[in-house]
Motif scaffolding. Structure first.
Motif, PDB file in Angstrom:
ATOM      1  N   MET A   1      30.198  37.885  44.036  1.00  0.00           N
ATOM      2  CA  MET A   1      31.254  37.032  43.541  1.00  0.00           C
ATOM      3  C   MET A   1      31.919  36.349  44.744  1.00  0.00           C
ATOM      4  N   ASP A   2      32.198  35.088  44.612  1.00  0.00           N
ATOM      5  CA  ASP A   2      32.848  34.328  45.673  1.00  0.00           C
ATOM      6  C   ASP A   2      34.243  34.885  45.956  1.00  0.00           C
ATOM      7  N   ILE A   3      34.625  34.887  47.225  1.00  0.00           N
ATOM      8  CA  ILE A   3      35.934  35.432  47.619  1.00  0.00           C
ATOM      9  C   ILE A   3      37.084  34.714  46.906  1.00  0.00           C
ATOM     10  N   ILE A  56      44.049  45.671  47.062  1.00  0.00           N
ATOM     11  CA  ILE A  56      42.629  45.941  46.872  1.00  0.00           C
ATOM     12  C   ILE A  56      42.020  46.264  48.230  1.00  0.00           C
ATOM     13  N   SER A  57      40.829  46.829  48.212  1.00  0.00           N
ATOM     14  CA  SER A  57      40.136  47.134  49.470  1.00  0.00           C
ATOM     15  C   SER A  57      39.443  45.876  49.993  1.00  0.00           C
ATOM     16  N   LEU A  58      39.101  45.910  51.268  1.00  0.00           N
ATOM     17  CA  LEU A  58      38.313  44.809  51.833  1.00  0.00           C
ATOM     18  C   LEU A  58      36.954  44.718  51.150  1.00  0.00           C
ATOM     19  N   LEU A  61      37.566  42.782  48.043  1.00  0.00           N
ATOM     20  CA  LEU A  61      37.831  41.381  48.383  1.00  0.00           C
ATOM     21  C   LEU A  61      36.538  40.651  48.733  1.00  0.00           C
ATOM     22  N   LEU A  62      35.660  41.314  49.468  1.00  0.00           N
ATOM     23  CA  LEU A  62      34.423  40.683  49.915  1.00  0.00           C
ATOM     24  C   LEU A  62      33.254  40.921  48.965  1.00  0.00           C
ATOM     25  N   SER A  63      33.516  41.565  47.833  1.00  0.00           N
ATOM     26  CA  SER A  63      32.487  41.863  46.821  1.00  0.00           C
ATOM     27  C   SER A  63      31.331  42.659  47.409  1.00  0.00           C
TER      28      SER A  63
END
Length: 84
Positions: A1-3, A56-58, A61-63
């Motif tokens: 998923m896009d950031i 949220i966690s990184l 965030l970065l999927s």
């Protein structure tokens, strides 16, 4: 998923407006809008603050996922077929 999609989803879940997010991160509202519309990406130095702000966690965030999906595996195979 896009950031940008991730940012928009969790920003809305937090009940936060783009302007509020921008102010809290020290960026402009149009910058947040560009992220969410996939017209640009946030600076790497903003990734941790964005994740903290959205709670949220990184990885989220970065999927990031520990294992590749079937779709990702198929894409890698297609790329390798083209190379070889």
């Amino acid at each position: 998923m896009d950031i940008g999609v991730v940012i928009k989803k969790y920003r809305k879940e937090a009940g936060m407006m783009q302007e509020e997010m921008a102010n809290r991160l020290g960026v402009t509202t149009p910058a947040v809008n560009k992220w969410e519309n996939s017209n640009s990406k946030p600076d790497i130095e903003l990734l941790a603050p964005i994740a903290r702000l959205l709670d949220i966690s990184l990885d989220t965030l970065l999927s990031f996922h520990k294992y590749l999906s079937d779709t990702e595996i198929e894409e890698i195979i297609r790329k390798m077929d083209r190379i070889f």
